[in-house]
Design a protein around this motif. Structure first.
Motif, PDB file in Angstrom:
ATOM      1  N   ALA A 194       0.813  -1.216   0.000  1.00  0.00           N
ATOM      2  CA  ALA A 194       0.000   0.000   0.000  1.00  0.00           C
ATOM      3  C   ALA A 194       0.847   1.267   0.000  1.00  0.00           C
ATOM      4  O   ALA A 194       0.302   2.379  -0.032  1.00  0.00           O
ATOM      5  N   SER A 195       2.158   1.126   0.006  1.00  0.00           N
ATOM      6  CA  SER A 195       3.032   2.290   0.175  1.00  0.00           C
ATOM      7  C   SER A 195       3.469   2.904  -1.152  1.00  0.00           C
ATOM      8  O   SER A 195       3.487   2.238  -2.199  1.00  0.00           O
ATOM      9  N   PHE A 196       3.864   4.166  -1.082  1.00  0.00           N
ATOM     10  CA  PHE A 196       4.448   4.861  -2.234  1.00  0.00           C
ATOM     11  C   PHE A 196       5.715   4.154  -2.676  1.00  0.00           C
ATOM     12  O   PHE A 196       5.958   3.946  -3.871  1.00  0.00           O
ATOM     13  N   GLU A 197       6.553   3.775  -1.719  1.00  0.00           N
ATOM     14  CA  GLU A 197       7.850   3.177  -2.033  1.00  0.00           C
ATOM     15  C   GLU A 197       7.703   1.867  -2.803  1.00  0.00           C
ATOM     16  O   GLU A 197       8.471   1.592  -3.727  1.00  0.00           O
ATOM     17  N   TYR A 198       6.729   1.065  -2.443  1.00  0.00           N
ATOM     18  CA  TYR A 198       6.508  -0.232  -3.095  1.00  0.00           C
ATOM     19  C   TYR A 198       6.212  -0.059  -4.582  1.00  0.00           C
ATOM     20  O   TYR A 198       6.680  -0.842  -5.416  1.00  0.00           O
ATOM     21  N   HIS A 199       5.445   0.964  -4.901  1.00  0.00           N
ATOM     22  CA  HIS A 199       4.998   1.155  -6.284  1.00  0.00           C
ATOM     23  C   HIS A 199       5.928   2.048  -7.109  1.00  0.00           C
ATOM     24  O   HIS A 199       5.695   2.208  -8.308  1.00  0.00           O
ATOM     25  N   HIS A 200       6.956   2.623  -6.482  1.00  0.00           N
ATOM     26  CA  HIS A 200       7.834   3.539  -7.209  1.00  0.00           C
ATOM     27  C   HIS A 200       9.284   3.096  -7.206  1.00  0.00           C
ATOM     28  O   HIS A 200      10.188   3.910  -7.409  1.00  0.00           O
ATOM     29  N   THR A 201       9.496   1.791  -6.970  1.00  0.00           N
ATOM     30  CA  THR A 201      10.864   1.239  -7.040  1.00  0.00           C
ATOM     31  C   THR A 201      10.863   0.015  -7.961  1.00  0.00           C
ATOM     32  O   THR A 201      11.165  -1.106  -7.531  1.00  0.00           O
ATOM     33  N   PRO A 202      10.542   0.208  -9.242  1.00  0.00           N
ATOM     34  CA  PRO A 202      10.515  -0.923 -10.172  1.00  0.00           C
ATOM     35  C   PRO A 202      11.918  -1.460 -10.447  1.00  0.00           C
ATOM     36  O   PRO A 202      12.914  -0.751 -10.323  1.00  0.00           O
ATOM     37  N   ARG A 203      11.951  -2.726 -10.817  1.00  0.00           N
ATOM     38  CA  ARG A 203      13.191  -3.394 -11.193  1.00  0.00           C
ATOM     39  C   ARG A 203      13.322  -3.354 -12.716  1.00  0.00           C
ATOM     40  O   ARG A 203      12.387  -3.670 -13.430  1.00  0.00           O
ATOM     41  N   GLY A 204      14.495  -2.953 -13.207  1.00  0.00           N
ATOM     42  CA  GLY A 204      14.690  -2.876 -14.642  1.00  0.00           C
ATOM     43  C   GLY A 204      15.917  -3.652 -15.100  1.00  0.00           C
ATOM     44  O   GLY A 204      16.948  -3.670 -14.413  1.00  0.00           O
ATOM     45  N   PHE A 205      15.813  -4.278 -16.279  1.00  0.00           N
ATOM     46  CA  PHE A 205      16.914  -5.048 -16.842  1.00  0.00           C
ATOM     47  C   PHE A 205      17.430  -4.457 -18.158  1.00  0.00           C
ATOM     48  O   PHE A 205      18.342  -5.020 -18.755  1.00  0.00           O
ATOM     49  N   ASP A 206      16.856  -3.354 -18.590  1.00  0.00           N
ATOM     50  CA  ASP A 206      17.243  -2.768 -19.872  1.00  0.00           C
ATOM     51  C   ASP A 206      18.194  -1.589 -19.647  1.00  0.00           C
ATOM     52  O   ASP A 206      17.899  -0.685 -18.854  1.00  0.00           O
ATOM     53  N   PHE A 207      19.304  -1.612 -20.373  1.00  0.00           N
ATOM     54  CA  PHE A 207      20.328  -0.584 -20.225  1.00  0.00           C
ATOM     55  C   PHE A 207      20.817  -0.139 -21.590  1.00  0.00           C
ATOM     56  O   PHE A 207      20.776  -0.900 -22.562  1.00  0.00           O
ATOM     57  N   GLY A 208      21.314   1.076 -21.633  1.00  0.00           N
ATOM     58  CA  GLY A 208      21.892   1.592 -22.857  1.00  0.00           C
ATOM     59  C   GLY A 208      23.349   1.197 -22.990  1.00  0.00           C
ATOM     60  O   GLY A 208      23.967   0.690 -22.042  1.00  0.00           O
ATOM     61  N   PRO A 209      23.937   1.427 -24.170  1.00  0.00           N
ATOM     62  CA  PRO A 209      25.338   1.051 -24.390  1.00  0.00           C
ATOM     63  C   PRO A 209      26.303   1.776 -23.457  1.00  0.00           C
ATOM     64  O   PRO A 209      27.400   1.280 -23.192  1.00  0.00           O
ATOM     65  N   GLU A 210      25.895   2.943 -22.950  1.00  0.00           N
ATOM     66  CA  GLU A 210      26.785   3.699 -22.056  1.00  0.00           C
ATOM     67  C   GLU A 210      27.024   2.975 -20.727  1.00  0.00           C
ATOM     68  O   GLU A 210      27.980   3.281 -20.000  1.00  0.00           O
ATOM     69  N   ASP A 211      26.166   1.988 -20.389  1.00  0.00           N
ATOM     70  CA  ASP A 211      26.327   1.253 -19.133  1.00  0.00           C
ATOM     71  C   ASP A 211      27.092  -0.058 -19.297  1.00  0.00           C
ATOM     72  O   ASP A 211      27.287  -0.787 -18.316  1.00  0.00           O
ATOM     73  N   ALA A 212      27.534  -0.368 -20.498  1.00  0.00           N
ATOM     74  CA  ALA A 212      28.171  -1.673 -20.742  1.00  0.00           C
ATOM     75  C   ALA A 212      29.390  -1.893 -19.859  1.00  0.00           C
ATOM     76  O   ALA A 212      29.564  -2.973 -19.272  1.00  0.00           O
ATOM     77  N   GLY A 213      30.243  -0.896 -19.749  1.00  0.00           N
ATOM     78  CA  GLY A 213      31.444  -1.043 -18.929  1.00  0.00           C
ATOM     79  C   GLY A 213      31.120  -1.218 -17.462  1.00  0.00           C
ATOM     80  O   GLY A 213      31.727  -2.056 -16.776  1.00  0.00           O
ATOM     81  N   LEU A 214      30.155  -0.448 -16.967  1.00  0.00           N
ATOM     82  CA  LEU A 214      29.747  -0.558 -15.566  1.00  0.00           C
ATOM     83  C   LEU A 214      29.171  -1.937 -15.280  1.00  0.00           C
ATOM     84  O   LEU A 214      29.521  -2.572 -14.273  1.00  0.00           O
ATOM     85  N   LEU A 215      28.303  -2.427 -16.146  1.00  0.00           N
ATOM     86  CA  LEU A 215      27.691  -3.729 -15.925  1.00  0.00           C
ATOM     87  C   LEU A 215      28.723  -4.845 -15.927  1.00  0.00           C
ATOM     88  O   LEU A 215      28.646  -5.786 -15.118  1.00  0.00           O
TER      89      LEU A 215
END
Length: 329
Positions: free
Chosen positions: A236-257
């Motif tokens: 029921a909280s704001f935090e629960y609904h506004h912290t989605p998990r994502g697996f898609d990244f742009g090429p700029e994150d390749a080195g970090l990943l």
């Protein structure tokens, strides 16, 4: 194969994080049955002698260990594996010592540091006396956490504190300790992005599953961007609904990943993990990753992050349970 699933005994009045272990046990049981195994679920209490007797009578060929606490105490997480070691049963997941070391967050951070893995500066544990090396800490923002409890238990916005010196920080730790399992510590707060990397044992070594980022969407200025208890468990909280998990990244994150994946493998090796695990990271504004936690027994509920990473990797839940069951000694 005869498999007994052990998990902490819970009641209907327990917190959502505690009740979730029943969901995990049922899902794992279904997967094991699909793999052709005979399965029984055995809840555990502090009656360890009774547990040992129950296991002897069932004579399992494997024990699938889902115990996260005993009588609600996360600090007791290693007791069931200790019993299994004494009885000589093969069981899933981390062995007793790695499970103890990774669950005690201060010991875990000390081990990360000794293995040259990046982890944020910390102070504690408390109660006790501030170690001499902490007397010259810099002013700034810290986050106060329980040493033993996981699943973000006790973690909320009030845990973020701005202090000017060690005396002020230590006073706050002493005040919070009774509500945080009577043992807590402070970690330098890292402003930035948050990532989870799950690992699954494979015949050739651990496989790092696709990295996930927890995104803080719609957070107003000044609101702490942390994955607190509400974000994980309060639907029921704001935090629960506004912290989605994502697996898609742009090429700029390749080195970090790629760097995060290497660090996750190194953490697995440093702690001698087995079966499955998850490594949590913060990445600061300069792109520097910091390991927050080593979770040697991450949640196996079908709607949790580990299962989501499996799905992204194209590995079925049942297949993953098979890998976990096979990675025992």
């Amino acid at each position: 194969m005869r498999v007994v699933i052990v998990h902490d005994s819970v009641s209907a009045s327990d917190r959502p994080d505690a009740l979730d272990v029943v969901v995990q046990a049922r899902a794992v049981a279904t997967a094991l049955e699909e793999l052709g195994h005979s399965v029984e679920i055995l809840p555990c209490t502090l009656d360890l002698a009774g547990l040992c007797d129950a296991l002897r009578s069932r004579r399992p060929e494997r024990v699938f260990n889902l115990v996260e606490s005993l009588a609600g105490h996360g600090r007791l997480i290693h007791l069931v594996p200790s019993c299994l070691d004494a009885l000589g049963y093969s069981y899933t997941g981390a062995r007793t010592a790695p499970l103890f070391l990774s669950s005690h967050k201060v010991l875990a951070k000390d081990r990360l540091k000794r293995f040259g893995l990046p982890t944020a500066e910390w102070v504690g544990p408390c109660p006790g006396s501030p170690p001499p090396e902490h007397t010259s800490i810099k002013a700034g923002v810290w986050i106060i956490k329980s040493v033993w409890e996981h699943a973000s238990i006790g973690l909320d916005e009030n845990g973020l504190v701005a202090v000017s010196d060690i005396r002020e920080l230590w006073s706050l730790l002493e005040a919070r300790a009774p509500d945080l399992g009577k043992l807590c510590f402070a970690e330098r707060y890292i402003e930035g992005r948050e990532f989870n990397l799950s690992l699954l044992a494979q015949p050739g070594g651990p496989r790092v599953l696709p990295p996930a980022e927890i995104r803080f969407e719609g957070y107003p200025v000044g609101k702490a961007r942390i994955v607190d208890y509400r974000a994980k468990w309060d639907a029921a909280s704001f935090e629960y609904h506004h912290t989605p998990r994502g697996f898609d990244f742009g090429p700029e994150d390749a080195g970090l990943l790629a760097e995060l994946q290497d660090l996750a493998r190194n953490a697995w090796a440093a702690f001698g993990l087995s079966g499955y695990a998850r490594v949590d990271f913060r990445v600061d504004e300069n792109g520097q990753p910091w390991i927050l936690e080593i979770n040697a027994n991450p949640c196996l509920s079908p709607d949790a992050g580990f299962a989501a990473a499996l799905d992204r990797a194209g590995i079925s839940y049942t297949e993953a349970v098979g890998y976990i069951l096979a990675d025992v000694v």
